[in-house]
Motif scaffolding. Structure first.
Motif, short mmCIF file in Angstrom:
data_model
loop_
_atom_site.label_atom_id
_atom_site.label_comp_id
_atom_site.label_asym_id
_atom_site.label_seq_id
_atom_site.Cartn_x
_atom_site.Cartn_y
_atom_site.Cartn_z
N ILE A 225 0.86 -1.26 0.02
CA ILE A 225 -0.15 0.02 -0.06
C ILE A 225 0.69 1.19 -0.03
O ILE A 225 0.53 2.12 -0.53
CB ILE A 225 -0.95 0.07 1.25
CG1 ILE A 225 -1.93 -1.12 1.03
CG2 ILE A 225 -1.68 1.31 1.43
CD1 ILE A 225 -2.96 -1.36 1.98
N GLY A 226 1.87 1.21 0.73
CA GLY A 226 2.90 2.45 0.72
C GLY A 226 3.47 2.86 -0.76
O GLY A 226 3.43 3.80 -1.22
N PHE A 227 3.82 1.73 -1.70
CA PHE A 227 3.94 1.84 -3.15
C PHE A 227 2.76 2.37 -3.77
O PHE A 227 2.90 3.43 -4.58
CB PHE A 227 4.49 0.75 -3.65
CG PHE A 227 5.67 0.01 -3.08
CD1 PHE A 227 7.01 0.58 -3.77
CD2 PHE A 227 5.91 -0.79 -2.00
CE1 PHE A 227 8.22 -0.07 -3.25
CE2 PHE A 227 7.43 -1.19 -1.73
CZ PHE A 227 8.42 -0.82 -2.19
N VAL A 228 1.75 1.70 -3.58
CA VAL A 228 0.62 2.35 -4.22
C VAL A 228 0.20 3.90 -4.00
O VAL A 228 -0.22 4.48 -4.91
CB VAL A 228 -0.74 1.63 -4.00
CG1 VAL A 228 -1.97 2.01 -4.42
CG2 VAL A 228 -0.45 0.01 -4.40
N LEU A 229 0.40 4.42 -2.65
CA LEU A 229 -0.16 5.50 -2.48
C LEU A 229 0.69 6.68 -3.16
O LEU A 229 0.42 7.41 -3.86
CB LEU A 229 0.02 5.88 -0.94
CG LEU A 229 -0.86 5.28 -0.18
CD1 LEU A 229 -0.80 5.47 1.54
CD2 LEU A 229 -2.49 5.50 -0.44
N ILE A 230 2.17 6.28 -3.06
CA ILE A 230 3.28 7.12 -3.83
C ILE A 230 2.98 7.17 -5.40
O ILE A 230 3.25 8.04 -6.01
CB ILE A 230 4.59 6.76 -3.34
CG1 ILE A 230 4.77 7.06 -1.92
CG2 ILE A 230 5.50 7.62 -4.30
CD1 ILE A 230 5.93 6.83 -1.24
N TYR A 231 2.59 5.97 -5.88
CA TYR A 231 2.66 5.75 -7.35
C TYR A 231 1.16 6.66 -7.86
O TYR A 231 1.28 7.16 -8.84
CB TYR A 231 2.38 4.30 -7.68
CG TYR A 231 2.34 4.25 -9.32
CD1 TYR A 231 3.45 3.84 -9.95
CD2 TYR A 231 1.09 3.88 -9.71
CE1 TYR A 231 3.40 3.80 -11.20
CE2 TYR A 231 1.16 3.85 -11.22
CZ TYR A 231 2.17 3.79 -11.91
OH TYR A 231 2.18 3.62 -13.38
N LYS A 232 0.25 6.50 -7.03
CA LYS A 232 -1.07 7.17 -7.39
C LYS A 232 -0.73 8.72 -7.41
O LYS A 232 -1.39 9.28 -8.12
CB LYS A 232 -2.04 6.82 -6.47
CG LYS A 232 -2.66 5.46 -6.75
CD LYS A 232 -3.78 5.13 -5.49
CE LYS A 232 -5.05 6.09 -5.63
NZ LYS A 232 -5.69 5.59 -7.08
N ALA A 233 0.08 9.29 -6.42
CA ALA A 233 0.43 10.76 -6.24
C ALA A 233 1.27 11.25 -7.48
O ALA A 233 0.96 12.47 -7.73
CB ALA A 233 0.70 11.09 -5.00
#
Length: 293
Positions: free
Chosen positions: A23-31
């Motif tokens: 989820i940490g990766f997903v949050l940064i990728y989305k932003a």
């Protein structure tokens, strides 16, 4: 049947913690649209900071907020010194920046904390519990419960709050989001801070299981198959894919491992992710690229 169910449940519980890392990766990728290679280094930094404070006599209730504050300060510095100068650059440039950032963090961690292995005790006994004739680790249950709680909180925050709506706007169209007044650096600071706090929780849970050491950062690499299978831009996909990876690698270790005379859990998830890349490159819940011709 009991062996199958016990293995399946153990794998699902481990998969919840894989999801937490992903989820940490997903949050940064989305932003920002970039795969943050430094996530493992941040996870290690958080776990080492916490365990060092506790070793010097700080109680849990004090060490946790201090470490969380350190993660937030580090995230703000990363946004100001690394990301802001690279706004609107190619995603590959941002990826290389996070790659270099990871080595900087590793160097600083070794300078200030050394390279010794630290044992981390969160007060959760790793003892088997009999539930319906199936033995389940008490630590895995508590850790998975904490991970599920955090995931639910994040899901609600990013779907119901103003900040979550702003994040979705940035993820959908950065330029359009900026045109209506959304400050991209502000979003990046928040997202990096939240991703850092998620990494801190993941680092504490995994560190309590296998010790806080440099190999702990490799846990972040286990998130890569989860991201590929679930989709780089989907929090829900990270959860589903984490459960899938955890369950399949545990079952493969039991049923396929004896056939190859060794453990397959270290590489089975990567084989599974390659299969998804061949069949569904965007993952189960990833956004499909739309090309105009």
């Amino acid at each position: 049947m009991n062996l199958f169910l016990q293995t399946l449940i153990g794998g699902l519980l481990a998969g919840v913690m894989y999801s937490l890392v992903a989820i940490g990766f997903v949050l940064i990728y989305k932003a920002s649209g970039v795969f943050n290679y430094a996530q493992g280094a941040i996870l290690l930094f958080g776990a080492l900071s916490f365990v060092t404070l506790t070793e010097h006599g700080a109680p849990f209730w004090l060490a946790l907020p201090i470490t969380g504050a350190a993660i937030i300060v580090a995230s703000i510095l990363i946004e100001r010194l690394v990301l802001r100068p690279l706004i609107n650059r190619d995603p590959l440039t941002l990826f290389m920046a996070t790659l270099g950032l990871s080595f900087v963090i590793y160097g600083l961690v070794q300078l200030f904390f050394g390279s010794d292995v630290h044992m981390l005790d969160l007060g959760i006994d790793d003892v088997p519990l009999a539930i319906g004739g199936i033995s389940v680790s008490q630590f895995d249950l508590v850790a998975s419960g904490a991970a599920v709680t955090l995931v639910l909180v994040l899901s609600i925050a990013f779907s119901k709050t103003r900040m979550g709506i702003s994040l979705r706007a940035v993820a959908n169209d950065t330029l359009a989001a900026q045109s209506i007044g959304i400050q991209l650096p502000h979003i990046w600071r928040i997202v990096w801070s939240v991703a850092g706090l998620v990494s801190l929780v993941a680092g504490l849970l995994w560190g309590a299981r296998q010790g806080v050491q440099y190999s702990l950062s490799l846990i972040a690499l286990k998130a890569l198959p989860v991201l590929i299978i679930g989709g780089f831009s989907s929090v829900g996909g990270a959860i589903v894919a984490g459960l899938l990876v955890g369950a399949t690698e545990s079952l493969a270790d039991i049923y396929i491992g004896p056939l190859v005379n060794g453990s397959v859990s270290t590489w089975f998830a990567y084989i599974l992710s390659v299969g998804f890349l061949l069949v569904r490159p965007t993952g189960l819940f990833g956004d499909r690229a739309i090309e105009r011709v």
